[in-house]
Motif scaffolding. Structure first.
Motif, PDB file in Angstrom:
ATOM      1  N   GLN A  30      -2.150   2.994   5.088  1.00 31.08           N
ATOM      2  CA  GLN A  30      -0.883   2.255   5.031  1.00 31.08           C
ATOM      3  C   GLN A  30       0.191   2.947   5.857  1.00 31.08           C
ATOM      4  OE1 GLN A  30       0.019   1.920   0.873  1.00 31.08           O
ATOM      5  NE2 GLN A  30      -1.717   0.519   0.437  1.00 31.08           N
ATOM      6  N   ALA A  31       0.257   4.292   5.811  1.00 31.10           N
ATOM      7  CA  ALA A  31       1.241   5.008   6.610  1.00 31.10           C
ATOM      8  C   ALA A  31       0.960   4.823   8.091  1.00 31.10           C
ATOM      9  CB  ALA A  31       1.221   6.489   6.252  1.00 31.10           C
ATOM     10  N   ALA A  32      -0.317   4.870   8.476  1.00 31.77           N
ATOM     11  CA  ALA A  32      -0.652   4.664   9.885  1.00 31.77           C
ATOM     12  C   ALA A  32      -0.312   3.254  10.329  1.00 31.77           C
ATOM     13  CB  ALA A  32      -2.142   4.948  10.113  1.00 31.77           C
ATOM     14  N   ALA A  33      -0.501   2.287   9.454  1.00 30.73           N
ATOM     15  CA  ALA A  33      -0.170   0.904   9.808  1.00 30.73           C
ATOM     16  C   ALA A  33       1.331   0.736   9.993  1.00 30.73           C
ATOM     17  CB  ALA A  33      -0.701  -0.046   8.729  1.00 30.73           C
ATOM     18  N   ARG A  34       2.125   1.390   9.146  1.00 35.18           N
ATOM     19  CA  ARG A  34       3.578   1.270   9.295  1.00 35.18           C
ATOM     20  C   ARG A  34       4.049   1.889  10.607  1.00 35.18           C
ATOM     21  NH1 ARG A  34       3.587   2.687   3.748  1.00 35.18           N
ATOM     22  NH2 ARG A  34       4.085   4.848   4.347  1.00 35.18           N
ATOM     23  N   ARG A  35       3.430   3.013  11.011  1.00 36.13           N
ATOM     24  CA  ARG A  35       3.848   3.662  12.248  1.00 36.13           C
ATOM     25  C   ARG A  35       3.365   2.911  13.475  1.00 36.13           C
ATOM     26  NH1 ARG A  35       2.685   9.929  12.270  1.00 36.13           N
ATOM     27  NH2 ARG A  35       3.841   9.623  14.214  1.00 36.13           N
ATOM     28  N   GLY A  36       2.246   2.221  13.358  1.00 37.22           N
ATOM     29  CA  GLY A  36       1.740   1.465  14.484  1.00 37.22           C
ATOM     30  C   GLY A  36       0.834   2.304  15.361  1.00 37.22           C
TER      31      GLY A  36
END
Length: 289
Positions: A30-36
């Motif tokens: 989820q953190a990686a998805a938010r950062r892109g």
């Protein structure tokens, strides 16, 4: 109810399979998805890594300097202790030689004061031999006990080079005493252990890694020399339980054990010690009326 149990079991199995095949935590995804996928590194990432490397390097340098700064002092202390031990050993050897020389002079003076022949001279010589005050030579039996070869270091990578405590010493004062007592019982007239003459008041004790005989340390191998009739000593000792026990230990635990007859054994005199409490009684003259 059976359908719910099957559904619960299938869900549990699916979760276990997902845990094995996809061990990543969902929070990381989820953190990686938010950062892109094209997120730029934060401005403080590289300075933080550099600062961490700098701190680790500084700690290693300080530890290295402290370790090697104390090494010369430790070496000096070690060398000083070694020199003190060697000096004490030389002094002990010198005092022992002086005691032997004075004992010889005392025996010569005593012999000149007594009649050259007679029961008194023979009784004195016999008493001195029993007390270990004179060096003796004669046939007898030699028994050897030795620790097994040093064990190899343990294979535990966390404790490289360690040796189990139980493997450091198999033989102790009890073993030396058992051999000595058996030889006395077999008819030995004089006994020495590692060139230390035994007397009726000798004590064999254990201290640390060394056996003490009259407070003199001896270490393995232990060589016991007994003067007496060689054939009788060898026959009686070979048939004893003591010899059988150490032959078994030699095969099971690898200790060194052996005995052999000898036609000429030389045993030194014991330096001798004055009694701590016993004193000769001075006869008082009887009063006459």
């Amino acid at each position: 109810m059976a359908r719910d149990d099957r559904h619960t079991g299938a869900r549990t199995t699916a979760q276990l399979v997902d845990l094995v095949l996809n061990p990543r935590d969902l929070g990381y995804e989820q953190a990686a998805a938010r950062r892109g996928p094209d997120a730029a590194p934060r401005w403080y990432d590289r300075p933080a890594v550099a600062l961490g490397c700098l701190v680790i390097g500084f700690v290693l340098v300080v530890a290295y300097v402290h370790t090697h700064r104390g090494a010369p002092d430790a070496a000096k202390v070690h060398q000083s202790l070694v020199e003190r031990v060697h000096a004490a050993e030389r002094q002990d050897a010198s005092l022992a030689a002086s005691a032997q020389r004075l004992n010889g002079q005392l025996n010569a003076a005593r012999g000149s004061a007594l009649p050259t022949s007679g029961a008194l001279q023979g009784q004195l010589a016999r008493s001195q031999q029993i007390a270990g005050q004179t060096a003796v030579t004669g046939p007898g039996l030699k028994v050897t006990l030795a620790e097994p070869p040093a064990p190899t270091p343990t294979a535990d990578p966390g404790r490289v080079g360690t040796v189990p405590i139980t493997a450091t010493n198999i033989l102790s004062d009890r073993d030396v005493r058992s051999v000595v007592n058996e030889l006395w019982a077999d008819g030995a007239e004089a006994i020495s252990v590692n060139n230390v003459r035994l007397t009726p008041t000798s004590a064999i004790r254990f201290a640390g890694q060394a056996v003490l005989i009259d407070f003199q340390p001896i270490t393995s191998p232990y060589t016991v020399r007994a003067i007496g009739e060689p054939d009788d000593l060898a026959t009686s000792f070979a048939a004893s339980e003591v010899a059988s026990r150490y032959q078994t230990l030699a095969g099971a635990q690898g200790i060194g054990f052996g005995f052999s007859e000898s036609r000429s054994l030389s045993l030194p005199a014991n330096a001798g010690e004055r009694p701590s409490f016993a004193v000769p009684l001075t006869p008082t003259p009887r009063s006459t009326r």
